[in-house]
Design a protein around this motif. Structure first.
Motif, PDB file in Angstrom:
ATOM      1  N   HIS A 178      -6.151 -18.411  -6.317  1.00 37.49           N
ATOM      2  CA  HIS A 178      -4.790 -18.971  -5.703  1.00 37.49           C
ATOM      3  C   HIS A 178      -3.568 -18.172  -5.970  1.00 37.49           C
ATOM      4  O   HIS A 178      -2.490 -18.389  -5.270  1.00 37.49           O
ATOM      5  N   VAL A 179      -3.510 -17.179  -6.560  1.00 32.48           N
ATOM      6  CA  VAL A 179      -2.404 -16.202  -6.634  1.00 32.48           C
ATOM      7  C   VAL A 179      -2.911 -14.892  -6.322  1.00 32.48           C
ATOM      8  O   VAL A 179      -3.590 -14.221  -6.571  1.00 32.48           O
ATOM      9  N   VAL A 180      -1.792 -14.242  -5.330  1.00 33.80           N
ATOM     10  CA  VAL A 180      -2.110 -13.055  -4.755  1.00 33.80           C
ATOM     11  C   VAL A 180      -0.957 -11.978  -5.014  1.00 33.80           C
ATOM     12  O   VAL A 180       0.233 -12.534  -5.208  1.00 33.80           O
ATOM     13  N   SER A 181      -0.988 -10.599  -5.605  1.00 35.04           N
ATOM     14  CA  SER A 181      -0.026  -9.926  -5.940  1.00 35.04           C
ATOM     15  C   SER A 181      -0.106  -9.294  -4.674  1.00 35.04           C
ATOM     16  O   SER A 181      -0.910  -8.263  -4.284  1.00 35.04           O
ATOM     17  N   ILE A 182       1.365  -8.716  -3.993  1.00 34.40           N
ATOM     18  CA  ILE A 182       1.280  -8.065  -2.820  1.00 34.40           C
ATOM     19  C   ILE A 182       2.652  -7.008  -3.031  1.00 34.40           C
ATOM     20  O   ILE A 182       3.223  -6.968  -3.821  1.00 34.40           O
ATOM     21  N   THR A 183       2.411  -5.856  -2.369  1.00 33.56           N
ATOM     22  CA  THR A 183       3.319  -4.894  -2.434  1.00 33.56           C
ATOM     23  C   THR A 183       3.603  -4.554  -0.962  1.00 33.56           C
ATOM     24  O   THR A 183       2.995  -4.269  -0.015  1.00 33.56           O
ATOM     25  N   ALA A 184       4.892  -4.713  -0.764  1.00 34.57           N
ATOM     26  CA  ALA A 184       5.744  -4.359   0.698  1.00 34.57           C
ATOM     27  C   ALA A 184       6.620  -2.918   0.521  1.00 34.57           C
ATOM     28  O   ALA A 184       7.189  -2.929  -0.814  1.00 34.57           O
ATOM     29  N   CYS A 185       6.398  -2.103   1.306  1.00 35.88           N
ATOM     30  CA  CYS A 185       7.380  -0.811   1.234  1.00 35.88           C
ATOM     31  C   CYS A 185       7.852  -0.505   2.571  1.00 35.88           C
ATOM     32  O   CYS A 185       7.350  -0.675   3.777  1.00 35.88           O
ATOM     33  N   HIS A 186       9.105   0.213   2.556  1.00 36.76           N
ATOM     34  CA  HIS A 186       9.787   0.516   3.679  1.00 36.76           C
ATOM     35  C   HIS A 186      10.526   1.822   3.429  1.00 36.76           C
ATOM     36  O   HIS A 186      11.430   1.619   2.317  1.00 36.76           O
ATOM     37  N   GLU A 187      10.459   2.989   3.882  1.00 36.47           N
ATOM     38  CA  GLU A 187      10.995   4.303   3.501  1.00 36.47           C
ATOM     39  C   GLU A 187      10.855   4.267   1.864  1.00 36.47           C
ATOM     40  O   GLU A 187       9.801   4.539   1.631  1.00 36.47           O
ATOM     41  N   GLN A 188      11.942   4.455   1.502  1.00 34.13           N
ATOM     42  CA  GLN A 188      11.732   4.952  -0.203  1.00 34.13           C
ATOM     43  C   GLN A 188      11.928   3.335  -1.034  1.00 34.13           C
ATOM     44  O   GLN A 188      11.886   3.477  -2.243  1.00 34.13           O
ATOM     45  N   GLN A 189      11.709   2.443  -0.516  1.00 35.16           N
ATOM     46  CA  GLN A 189      11.824   0.989  -1.020  1.00 35.16           C
ATOM     47  C   GLN A 189      10.409   0.417  -1.156  1.00 35.16           C
ATOM     48  O   GLN A 189       9.967   0.201  -0.082  1.00 35.16           O
ATOM     49  N   CYS A 190      10.016  -0.210  -2.225  1.00 32.17           N
ATOM     50  CA  CYS A 190       8.852  -1.092  -2.586  1.00 32.17           C
ATOM     51  C   CYS A 190       9.153  -2.138  -3.452  1.00 32.17           C
ATOM     52  O   CYS A 190      10.087  -2.009  -4.250  1.00 32.17           O
ATOM     53  N   TRP A 191       8.421  -3.043  -3.297  1.00 34.22           N
ATOM     54  CA  TRP A 191       8.537  -4.198  -4.078  1.00 34.22           C
ATOM     55  C   TRP A 191       7.174  -5.253  -4.120  1.00 34.22           C
ATOM     56  O   TRP A 191       6.660  -5.150  -3.025  1.00 34.22           O
ATOM     57  N   ALA A 192       6.858  -5.598  -5.506  1.00 28.92           N
ATOM     58  CA  ALA A 192       5.860  -6.312  -5.507  1.00 28.92           C
ATOM     59  C   ALA A 192       6.234  -7.801  -5.700  1.00 28.92           C
ATOM     60  O   ALA A 192       7.206  -8.065  -6.331  1.00 28.92           O
TER      61      ALA A 192
END
Length: 149
Positions: free
Chosen positions: A17-31
């Motif tokens: 029930h828990v997912v770890s996602i990573t989003a990125c745009h240009e030089q910024q990433c966040w999990a």
């Protein structure tokens, strides 16, 4: 036309029930780690998260994300998990939000108490790794058959 997700992958996703996602745009990433509900028929995960969060802001700028779902086993023979790529969409229309929220609230009734926005994580590719039957057994799935070739 979408190819069906293999039963072993469906079963694994439904068990967690828990997912770890990573989003990125240009030089910024966040999990981020989020609770999810799995909508097998639409081959998507449903998340509730605010668009003002760091990952929410990045997903609005670049909807292509990656993620993982894994347990926390203590023995190497119990290791199992998925890695995936997907497209994140903030659902803004009521006709899209209602069935997604229904799916989410069925899995997480407490979600009704937290004001948030609803997101569709449309799965495009999944790699499932399991040590249960054979060490490091891999099963791959692609939404479209053309992507697999």
């Amino acid at each position: 036309m979408s190819t069906p997700i293999p039963p072993s992958i469906v079963e694994f996703i439904q068990q967690h029930h828990v997912v770890s996602i990573t989003a990125c745009h240009e030089q910024q990433c966040w999990a981020a780690s989020c609770f999810y509900a799995f909508d097998e028929a639409r081959q998507r995960l449903i998340l509730l998260t605010k668009s003002s969060t760091r990952h929410g802001q990045l997903m609005q700028k670049n909807p292509r994300i990656v993620g993982t779902i894994a347990g926390q086993p203590t023995h190497i023979r119990e290791i199992e998990g998925i890695q995936f790529s997907a497209t994140a969409t903030l659902l803004t229309k009521k006709q899209d939000q209602l069935p997604a929220c229904e799916c989410y609230y069925q899995r997480h009734p407490a979600g009704k108490l937290i004001p948030s926005e609803v997101w569709e994580i449309k799965l495009d590719y999944i790699k499932h790794t399991s040590n249960k039957a054979i060490f490091a057994q891999k099963t791959e799935w692609h939404r479209n058959e053309k992507a697999a070739s």
